[in-house]
Design a protein around this motif. Structure first.
Motif, PDB file in Angstrom:
ATOM      1  N   VAL A  43      36.359  36.170  38.166  1.00  0.00           N
ATOM      2  CA  VAL A  43      36.788  37.240  37.262  1.00  0.00           C
ATOM      3  C   VAL A  43      37.192  38.418  38.150  1.00  0.00           C
ATOM      4  CG1 VAL A  43      35.316  36.511  35.348  1.00  0.00           C
ATOM      5  CG2 VAL A  43      34.450  38.177  37.011  1.00  0.00           C
ATOM      6  N   HIS A  51      32.665  37.475  29.723  1.00  0.00           N
ATOM      7  CA  HIS A  51      33.994  37.338  30.313  1.00  0.00           C
ATOM      8  C   HIS A  51      34.887  36.580  29.335  1.00  0.00           C
ATOM      9  CE1 HIS A  51      32.240  38.845  33.949  1.00  0.00           C
ATOM     10  NE2 HIS A  51      31.370  37.858  33.963  1.00  0.00           N
ATOM     11  N   ARG A  54      38.642  34.132  32.211  1.00  0.00           N
ATOM     12  CA  ARG A  54      38.118  33.777  33.531  1.00  0.00           C
ATOM     13  C   ARG A  54      39.029  32.722  34.145  1.00  0.00           C
ATOM     14  NH1 ARG A  54      35.833  32.683  29.151  1.00  0.00           N
ATOM     15  NH2 ARG A  54      35.261  30.585  28.531  1.00  0.00           N
TER      16      ARG A  54
END
Length: 196
Positions: A43, A51, A54
């Protein structure tokens, strides 16, 4: 020639130099073929969980490459020196396919069409070559009639020459640019934020 561990180090170092944080690393060995597999998740630096976007970067290291790095081209391992040799006729392919998969969350199936168009636009704007990722969605219809999105990603492959240390900095600079553009698109809000 690079070893498996060398290629891992080159990729990890280049990812970090490009401003990416490595969040997870997995190594596996296929017990029948003895092929080795590496997968790591990146990331952009400073991107806090969860996230929503990613990059999953992976490659398979063929067992022939392991044999080549350990034993070299020595035919003495396979037959007597005075025997006719056919091994020298076929040299192993020293390129490895590095797969880059941009994985992203999709809150609802209704958002797939506009999201797919936006992602394609972002990819075309930030890639300066003809190797454009393919955008894919895995969708199913549930028994109650609702449509569910199980996976969403854009994927492509870069070939890396392992006969010497490869320059993978442009590849990771591109990964960083694309991830920043995807995160900044407004389609992947953090918890509590509104979706476009």
């Amino acid at each position: 020639m690079l070893r498996y561990e060398d290629l891992c180090d080159v990729l990890f170092d280049a990812a970090e130099a490009a401003g990416l944080e490595i969040r997870r690393v997995e190594h596996h060995v296929e017990t029948q073929t003895m092929d080795r597999h590496c997968l790591f998740v990146c990331v952009p630096e400073g991107d806090e969980p969860p996230h929503r976007v990613r990059a999953e970067i992976s490659f398979t290291w063929d067992s022939v490459l392991t044999a080549e790095t350990v034993y070299g081209g020595s035919c003495g391992l396979y037959h007597a020196e005075e025997d006719d040799c056919t091994h020298k006729e076929g040299q192993p392919d020293l390129t490895v396919d590095v797969e880059i998969r941009y994985v992203f969350d999709v809150p609802s199936a209704e958002q797939v069409p506009p999201l797919a168009n936006s992602i394609k636009q972002i990819l075309f704007e930030h890639i300066e070559h003809d190797n454009i990722p393919e955008v894919k969605f895995v969708i199913s219809v549930l028994p109650d009639g609702r449509v569910a999105v199980h996976e969403a990603y854009a994927v492509y492959v870069w070939q890396v020459d392992c006969s010497e240390e490869p320059d993978v900095e442009p590849m990771f600079a591109e990964v960083h640019r694309i991830m920043e553009a995807l995160i900044g698109s407004g389609y992947f809000p953090k918890s509590g934020e509104m979706l476009l």
